[in-house]
Structure formats: C-alpha cells, structure tokens
Design an enzyme around this catalytic site. Structure first.
Site, PDB file in Angstrom:
ATOM      1  N   HIS A  81       0.804  -0.702  -0.276  1.00 26.99           N
ATOM      2  CA  HIS A  81      -0.244   0.387   0.173  1.00 26.99           C
ATOM      3  C   HIS A  81       0.802   1.709   0.089  1.00 26.99           C
ATOM      4  O   HIS A  81       1.740   1.617   0.833  1.00 26.99           O
ATOM      5  CB  HIS A  81      -0.922  -0.040   1.324  1.00 26.99           C
ATOM      6  CG  HIS A  81      -2.245  -1.089   1.630  1.00 26.99           C
ATOM      7  ND1 HIS A  81      -3.314  -0.765   1.752  1.00 26.99           N
ATOM      8  CD2 HIS A  81      -2.342  -1.594  -0.065  1.00 26.99           C
ATOM      9  CE1 HIS A  81      -4.371  -1.313   1.020  1.00 26.99           C
ATOM     10  NE2 HIS A  81      -3.596  -2.329   0.817  1.00 26.99           N
ATOM     11  N   TYR A 209      -8.872   5.461   7.848  1.00 29.35           N
ATOM     12  CA  TYR A 209      -9.143   5.565   8.732  1.00 29.35           C
ATOM     13  C   TYR A 209     -10.399   6.954   8.755  1.00 29.35           C
ATOM     14  O   TYR A 209     -10.204   7.859   8.019  1.00 29.35           O
ATOM     15  CB  TYR A 209      -8.646   6.505   9.166  1.00 29.35           C
ATOM     16  CG  TYR A 209      -7.256   4.748   9.698  1.00 29.35           C
ATOM     17  CD1 TYR A 209      -6.098   4.833   8.766  1.00 29.35           C
ATOM     18  CD2 TYR A 209      -7.140   4.035  10.641  1.00 29.35           C
ATOM     19  CE1 TYR A 209      -5.398   3.972   8.541  1.00 29.35           C
ATOM     20  CE2 TYR A 209      -6.026   3.474  11.251  1.00 29.35           C
ATOM     21  CZ  TYR A 209      -5.601   3.011   9.852  1.00 29.35           C
ATOM     22  OH  TYR A 209      -3.835   1.829  10.105  1.00 29.35           O
ATOM     23  N   PRO A 301      -4.600   0.916  18.737  1.00 31.41           N
ATOM     24  CA  PRO A 301      -4.217  -0.266  17.385  1.00 31.41           C
ATOM     25  C   PRO A 301      -4.499   1.128  16.342  1.00 31.41           C
ATOM     26  O   PRO A 301      -4.074   0.846  14.893  1.00 31.41           O
ATOM     27  CB  PRO A 301      -5.347  -1.070  17.121  1.00 31.41           C
ATOM     28  CG  PRO A 301      -6.769  -0.789  17.981  1.00 31.41           C
ATOM     29  CD  PRO A 301      -5.921   0.164  19.485  1.00 31.41           C
ATOM     30  N   LYS A 305       0.482  -0.157  15.143  1.00 27.52           N
ATOM     31  CA  LYS A 305       2.280   0.141  15.694  1.00 27.52           C
ATOM     32  C   LYS A 305       2.530  -1.033  16.594  1.00 27.52           C
ATOM     33  O   LYS A 305       3.921  -1.584  16.631  1.00 27.52           O
ATOM     34  CB  LYS A 305       2.646   1.264  16.615  1.00 27.52           C
ATOM     35  CG  LYS A 305       2.257   2.551  15.558  1.00 27.52           C
ATOM     36  CD  LYS A 305       4.183   2.471  14.467  1.00 27.52           C
ATOM     37  CE  LYS A 305       3.855   3.611  13.826  1.00 27.52           C
ATOM     38  NZ  LYS A 305       3.706   3.236  12.533  1.00 27.52           N
ATOM     39  N   TYR A 393       4.454   6.399  10.055  1.00 30.79           N
ATOM     40  CA  TYR A 393       3.356   5.593  10.178  1.00 30.79           C
ATOM     41  C   TYR A 393       3.974   4.353   9.075  1.00 30.79           C
ATOM     42  O   TYR A 393       3.440   3.062   9.596  1.00 30.79           O
ATOM     43  CB  TYR A 393       2.171   5.873   8.974  1.00 30.79           C
ATOM     44  CG  TYR A 393       0.704   4.803   8.694  1.00 30.79           C
ATOM     45  CD1 TYR A 393      -0.309   5.008   9.637  1.00 30.79           C
ATOM     46  CD2 TYR A 393       0.900   3.625   7.319  1.00 30.79           C
ATOM     47  CE1 TYR A 393      -1.645   3.585   9.704  1.00 30.79           C
ATOM     48  CE2 TYR A 393      -0.699   3.328   8.256  1.00 30.79           C
ATOM     49  CZ  TYR A 393      -1.302   2.755   8.857  1.00 30.79           C
ATOM     50  OH  TYR A 393      -2.201   2.111   8.534  1.00 30.79           O
TER      51      TYR A 393
HETATM   52  P1  RFL Z   1       1.229 -11.494  21.843  1.00 33.72           P
HETATM   53  O1  RFL Z   1       0.965 -11.679  20.258  1.00 33.72           O
HETATM   54  O2  RFL Z   1       0.239 -10.892  22.947  1.00 33.72           O
HETATM   55  O3  RFL Z   1       1.870 -12.770  22.152  1.00 33.72           O
HETATM   56  C1  RFL Z   1       2.380 -13.464  23.165  1.00 33.72           C
HETATM   57  C2  RFL Z   1       2.135 -14.876  23.426  1.00 33.72           C
HETATM   58  O4  RFL Z   1       2.490 -15.048  25.148  1.00 33.72           O
HETATM   59  C3  RFL Z   1       1.373 -16.190  25.567  1.00 33.72           C
HETATM   60  N1  RFL Z   1       1.892 -16.064  26.462  1.00 33.72           N
HETATM   61  C4  RFL Z   1       2.407 -16.433  27.666  1.00 33.72           C
HETATM   62  N2  RFL Z   1       3.124 -18.404  26.318  1.00 33.72           N
HETATM   63  C5  RFL Z   1       3.575 -18.785  28.345  1.00 33.72           C
HETATM   64  N3  RFL Z   1       3.454 -18.338  29.534  1.00 33.72           N
HETATM   65  C6  RFL Z   1       2.891 -17.877  29.449  1.00 33.72           C
HETATM   66  N4  RFL Z   1       2.112 -17.369  31.404  1.00 33.72           N
HETATM   67  C7  RFL Z   1       2.713 -16.454  28.797  1.00 33.72           C
HETATM   68  N5  RFL Z   1       1.587 -16.025  28.718  1.00 33.72           N
HETATM   69  C8  RFL Z   1       1.288 -14.699  27.547  1.00 33.72           C
HETATM   70  C9  RFL Z   1       0.469 -16.137  24.575  1.00 33.72           C
HETATM   71  O5  RFL Z   1      -0.654 -17.027  24.461  1.00 33.72           O
HETATM   72  C10 RFL Z   1       0.843 -15.474  23.484  1.00 33.72           C
HETATM   73  O6  RFL Z   1       1.323 -15.993  21.993  1.00 33.72           O
HETATM   74  O7  RFL Z   1       2.199 -10.399  22.444  1.00 33.72           O
HETATM   75  P2  RFL Z   1       3.826  -9.629  20.896  1.00 33.72           P
HETATM   76  O8  RFL Z   1       4.201 -11.069  20.672  1.00 33.72           O
HETATM   77  O9  RFL Z   1       4.658  -8.927  21.775  1.00 33.72           O
HETATM   78  O10 RFL Z   1       2.930  -9.115  19.701  1.00 33.72           O
HETATM   79  C11 RFL Z   1       2.282  -8.153  20.395  1.00 33.72           C
HETATM   80  C12 RFL Z   1       1.443  -7.935  18.744  1.00 33.72           C
HETATM   81  O11 RFL Z   1       0.233  -9.071  19.168  1.00 33.72           O
HETATM   82  C13 RFL Z   1       0.157  -6.888  19.092  1.00 33.72           C
HETATM   83  O12 RFL Z   1       0.872  -5.944  19.273  1.00 33.72           O
HETATM   84  C14 RFL Z   1      -0.583  -6.503  17.957  1.00 33.72           C
HETATM   85  O13 RFL Z   1      -1.501  -7.436  17.615  1.00 33.72           O
HETATM   86  C15 RFL Z   1      -1.298  -5.147  17.843  1.00 33.72           C
HETATM   87  N6  RFL Z   1      -1.785  -4.753  16.923  1.00 33.72           N
HETATM   88  C16 RFL Z   1      -1.551  -4.348  15.607  1.00 33.72           C
HETATM   89  N7  RFL Z   1      -0.801  -4.030  15.645  1.00 33.72           N
HETATM   90  C17 RFL Z   1      -0.064  -3.451  14.575  1.00 33.72           C
HETATM   91  O14 RFL Z   1       1.293  -3.626  14.391  1.00 33.72           O
HETATM   92  N8  RFL Z   1      -0.372  -3.402  13.291  1.00 33.72           N
HETATM   93  C18 RFL Z   1      -1.974  -3.614  13.872  1.00 33.72           C
HETATM   94  O15 RFL Z   1      -2.036  -3.402  12.311  1.00 33.72           O
HETATM   95  C19 RFL Z   1      -2.885  -3.845  14.522  1.00 33.72           C
HETATM   96  N9  RFL Z   1      -4.173  -3.883  14.520  1.00 33.72           N
HETATM   97  C20 RFL Z   1      -3.443  -5.319  16.922  1.00 33.72           C
HETATM   98  C21 RFL Z   1      -3.780  -4.870  16.101  1.00 33.72           C
HETATM   99  C22 RFL Z   1      -3.782  -5.810  18.315  1.00 33.72           C
HETATM  100  C23 RFL Z   1      -5.173  -5.924  17.864  1.00 33.72           C
HETATM  101  N10 RFL Z   1      -5.653  -6.856  19.175  1.00 33.72           N
HETATM  102  C24 RFL Z   1      -7.141  -7.885  19.804  1.00 33.72           C
HETATM  103  C25 RFL Z   1      -5.243  -6.324  21.195  1.00 33.72           C
HETATM  104  C26 RFL Z   1      -6.036  -4.906  16.336  1.00 33.72           C
HETATM  105  C27 RFL Z   1      -6.509  -5.599  16.928  1.00 33.72           C
HETATM  106  C28 RFL Z   1      -7.789  -5.992  16.969  1.00 33.72           C
HETATM  107  C1  PHB Z   2      -6.606  -4.840  10.829  1.00 33.47           C
HETATM  108  O1  PHB Z   2      -6.183  -4.895   9.310  1.00 33.47           O
HETATM  109  O2  PHB Z   2      -6.385  -4.922  11.447  1.00 33.47           O
HETATM  110  C2  PHB Z   2      -5.520  -2.999  10.584  1.00 33.47           C
HETATM  111  C3  PHB Z   2      -4.963  -2.187  10.510  1.00 33.47           C
HETATM  112  C4  PHB Z   2      -4.361  -1.018  10.487  1.00 33.47           C
HETATM  113  C5  PHB Z   2      -4.657  -0.454  12.019  1.00 33.47           C
HETATM  114  C6  PHB Z   2      -5.456  -1.440  12.841  1.00 33.47           C
HETATM  115  C7  PHB Z   2      -5.615  -2.435  12.429  1.00 33.47           C
HETATM  116  O3  PHB Z   2      -4.700   0.646  12.376  1.00 33.47           O
END
Ligand code: RFL
Ligand code: PHB
Length: 398
Positions: A81, A209, A301, A305, A393
């Site tokens: 993109h 957005y 989110p 980031k 971004y």
């Molecule tokens: P994670 O992915 O939470 O992984 C942590 C892992 O640790 C395990 N765990 C354990 N294992 C052993 N013993 C324990 N006691 C444990 N406790 C937990 C868990 O089961 C898990 O597998 O953390 P990590 O690796 O630091 O990664 C971070 C990302 O997952 C997170 O920052 C992103 O998903 C945030 N996020 C977004 N980030 C972006 O860069 N771009 C996006 O577009 C974006 N969109 C989002 C998002 C997060 C969302 N949610 C649901 C929080 C959209 C959403 C809706």
């Molecule tokens: C997504 O596609 O899940 C998504 C994209 C951009 C964002 C957050 C989530 O800023």
C-alpha cells in the site's frame, strides 16, 4: 518431540516466554546467530494462529522479515500500500506515503507472519513447547536464571543465561518483576474497537480511517477477498450485542459515501471487541530478564504500531545477545532498554495522536470537534503535516 531429547540437557542459552510475533522472531534471529533458545508458549499452536490481530507491516518490518529469509509468501500474497485515506465527516484526504517518504507499507496479517515464523522454526528443528502451563521464572536477579513449567501434568525446569519475556500484556514475565522496579505510564481510553472479518472484497483498495460524529470507523483488509472492519464502541460493549446487520448499518453511516456505497457485506467470520490502551513499563530489563513487545508496552491500534514495535524490539535485543555470545561484550544488552524505549515512546506518541484525532471522546464538545476538524484540514493542506503522518505510519528507523 525434539524437546524430549533436548530436555535431558535441561539447559539452553535463552529461554523465550511466548510464541507471538516477538518470541518467534527472536527465536529466528537467535537461531541465525547460532544461539540456542527454547520457546515456551502457554497456548496451543492452533490457538495462537486463530487470534485475529494486526494487519499492517511497516517498511522496516518488511525488511526485517526479508533479512531472516521469511519474505517469499509475504511478497507473493501481501498487498503493498502506497498510501491510506483519512476521512472526516465524509470528506476524504489521501496520504501518499510513497510521494511523501518514498516508502510503503505491507498489508499482511499477523496470523500469516506468525505462521511463516512457526513453519521456519519447525523446519530448522528449533524447540517450541506449546501448552506449557504454569511458567515460573526463577533467579533472574542473579547469574543463573531458571524457568519452570508443566506440560501434560509433568513438571520441567530449564536453566539458561537469559530470559526473554515476550509473553504479551497479560504474561508472567512483567508480573515477575518487583513492582517497585518498574515505572508504569498508562492511559485507558473510554472506548474499544469492535472488529469484524468477512469474506468479501474490501470497500476500497487502501485503508480508510474515518472520523465521524457518531464515532470512528476503519476499513481495512487481509486480502483482495477478505476485509477487516472496525467500529469505535463504548468500552463495556460486547460483540454479542451487535448483530451483523447492525454492524453493517453503523459502518455504512460512518464511512465516507463512496466507500459506504462500495461496501460488500456478508456473514462475519470473526467478531470481537478490543479495548484501547496506551501503556509502557520501564526499564525493559531486570537482571537477566528482558521484556519485549506487548509484555512491556501497548499502543491503541489506530497507528498500526503494536506488531511493528514488537518486531523492532526483538531485532535490537537479538543484536545485543549476538554481541554478547560472539564478542563477550554486554554493551548491546546493556543499551537495549534505553535505546528501544526512545523508539517506543515515539510510537506511543503517534498512536495516541492518531487516536485523539479520529475518535469521539465522551467529553468531545463543539470546541473539541472543531479542533479535530482543524487538525484534519491542516493535514489536507500542509505537506509538512502529511509528511509527519506518513513518516510515522510507514515507520521510524529501527
Ligand atoms: P502477543 O502476540 O500477545 O504474544 C504473546 C504470547 O505469549 C503467550 N503467553 C504465555 N506463554 C507462556 N506463559 C505465559 N504465562 C504466557 N502468557 C502469555 C501468549 O499466549 C502469546 O502467544 O505479543 P507480542 O509477540 O509482543 O506481539 C504483539 C502484537 O501481537 C500486538 O502488538 C499487535 O497485535 C497489536 N495490533 C496491531 N499491531 C500492528 O502493528 N498493526 C496493526 O494493524 C494492529 N492491529 C492489534 C491490531 C491488536 C489488536 N488486538 C486484538 C489487541 C488490531 C487488534 C484488534
Ligand atoms: C487491521 O487490518 O486489523 C488494522 C489495520 C490498521 C490498523 C489497525 C488494525 O491501524
């Protein structure tokens, strides 16, 4: 399983807690540096892959995945993109990342990044223990850390040089550090995002957005045939309170008219509410325990980031471990926390700013709404303002 054979040694160089993107990428980077590591994950592999999360990779994250040899499927299936749009009460402003910064982002789901990392680890024989229950960290304030866990009811313990806490916001690693040793800064927003995944082509080719008087909406995607949409909802809202029809009606109201008209709806294949929070616990190190990714910091989110920060943290941490083992120098691991935090706080600022610009807050009065409008108009009319958005971004330097 490979672990059983390796278990005899019950020793490794680095124990990584958590097999999310941070833990798995760290495992890959350490493997490439010839450093032995075991990953302990509380959930099953299928459970980790079933979580629907991030969708956008910064240019630097793409380069990092290329560097570790995990870019083939991303380049084949990911969507490049060159810009995104911001909308305000129906008016649309495109931010041209390429023209403003010479960089793009990649739309490639976190699930796919995770799958690629898991497959590579399986292929190279790296040890990941899934369904590791009751993980306990010992001795990390001294020279001989140990990590205990239970698997199928059997207790195990691994001795190591270092522990990497990559276990997310609710993991055991940060919780194991004495609270007095951590400075915590936090902001909990009075709303969440209700997300829906649907097997339909996206309403627009790029992300939109949208700020609307009724609340924020986001039009995103996972592929040309799978869309991801979000609506701002009150923080105590449940996904069950929203029928698919109610979701589509509200999304149509909040998206700009052309996108609303192009919206293709269908049965939701995932629907969930995510709370919005800004959070940093610092420093990222206590003795021989290092925190990385969501274990140390959370962003709302809005700036896309969270995943990218997690990848950047472990790239820096892995470099520190590589210097330690190859050169006997602890300079890199000693510098990790302060260096990572400088970048983390810039992403915290950007994510907070995007959130403030685009959401409806309970106390957004007429003045607040006009200020948001002025900020949008400034972005639309100023190359400097649009460049600042595009630069953040697409990603600040790792
Ligand atoms: P994670 O992915 O939470 O992984 C942590 C892992 O640790 C395990 N765990 C354990 N294992 C052993 N013993 C324990 N006691 C444990 N406790 C937990 C868990 O089961 C898990 O597998 O953390 P990590 O690796 O630091 O990664 C971070 C990302 O997952 C997170 O920052 C992103 O998903 C945030 N996020 C977004 N980030 C972006 O860069 N771009 C996006 O577009 C974006 N969109 C989002 C998002 C997060 C969302 N949610 C649901 C929080 C959209 C959403 C809706
Ligand atoms: C997504 O596609 O899940 C998504 C994209 C951009 C964002 C957050 C989530 O800023």
């Amino acid at each position: 399983m490979a672990l059983v054979a390796r278990e005899a040694g019950v020793r490794t160089q680095v124990v990584i807690v958590g097999a999310g993107p941070a833990g798995l990428l760290l495992g890959r980077l350490l493997e490439q540096a010839g450093i032995d590591a075991v990953i302990l994950e509380r959930r099953s592999r299928d459970y980790v892959l079933s979580r629907i999360r991030a969708g956008v990779l910064e240019a630097g994250s793409v380069a990092l995945l290329e560097r570790v040899g995990l870019a083939t499927r991303m380049h084949a299936e990911g969507l490049v993109h060159d810009g995104c749009s911001l909308a305000f009460d129906g008016d649309v402003q495109r931010i041209d990342f390429q023209a403003l910064t010479g960089r793009s982002v990649m739309v490639y789901g976190q699930t796919e990044v995770t799958r690629d990392l898991m497959d590579a680890r399986d292929a190279s024989g790296g040890v990941t223990v899934y369904e590791a229950a009751d993980v306990v960290l010992h001795g990390f304030d001294g020279a001989h850390p140990r990590v205990g866990y239970r698997r199928d009811g059997v207790a195990h313990e691994i001795a190591c040089d270092f522990i990497a806490g990559c276990d997310g916001f609710r993991g055991v690693s940060r919780a194991s550090i004495p609270p007095a040793a951590l400075d915590v800064a936090e902001r909990v927003y009075p709303f969440g995002w209700l997300g829906v995944l649907v097997d339909q082509p996206p309403a627009a080719h790029e992300l939109i957005y949208a700020s609307h008087a009724r609340g924020f909406a986001l039009s995103s995607m996972r592929s040309p045939t799978r869309s991801r949409y979000y609506l701002q909802v009150p923080s105590d809202e449940t996904a069950e309170a929203w029928s698919d029809a109610a979701f589509w009606d509200e999304l149509r109201r909040r998206l700009p008219p052309a996108a609303a008209a192009a919206l293709r709806t269908g049965p939701s294949i995932e629907k969930s509410v995510a709370p919005l929070r800004s959070f940093v616990a610092e420093p990222l190190r206590f003795g021989r325990l290092f925190l990385a990714g969501d274990a140390a910091h959370i962003v709302p989110p809005t700036g896309a980031k969270g995943l990218n920060l997690a990848l950047a943290d472990v790239a820096r941490l892995a470099q520190g471990f590589a210097e330690y083992y190859a050169e006997g120098s602890s300079a890199g691991i000693d510098a990790y926390s302060a260096a990572a935090l400088r970048r983390i706080w810039k992403a915290e600022r950007f994510s907070w700013w995007m959130t403030s610009l685009l959401h409806r807050f309970p106390d957004t009065d007429a003045f607040g709404r006009r200020i948001q409008r002025a900020e949008f108009d400034y972005l639309a009319g100023s190359t400097a303002a649009a460049t600042a958005l595009a630069e953040n971004y697409t990603g600040l330097p790792m």
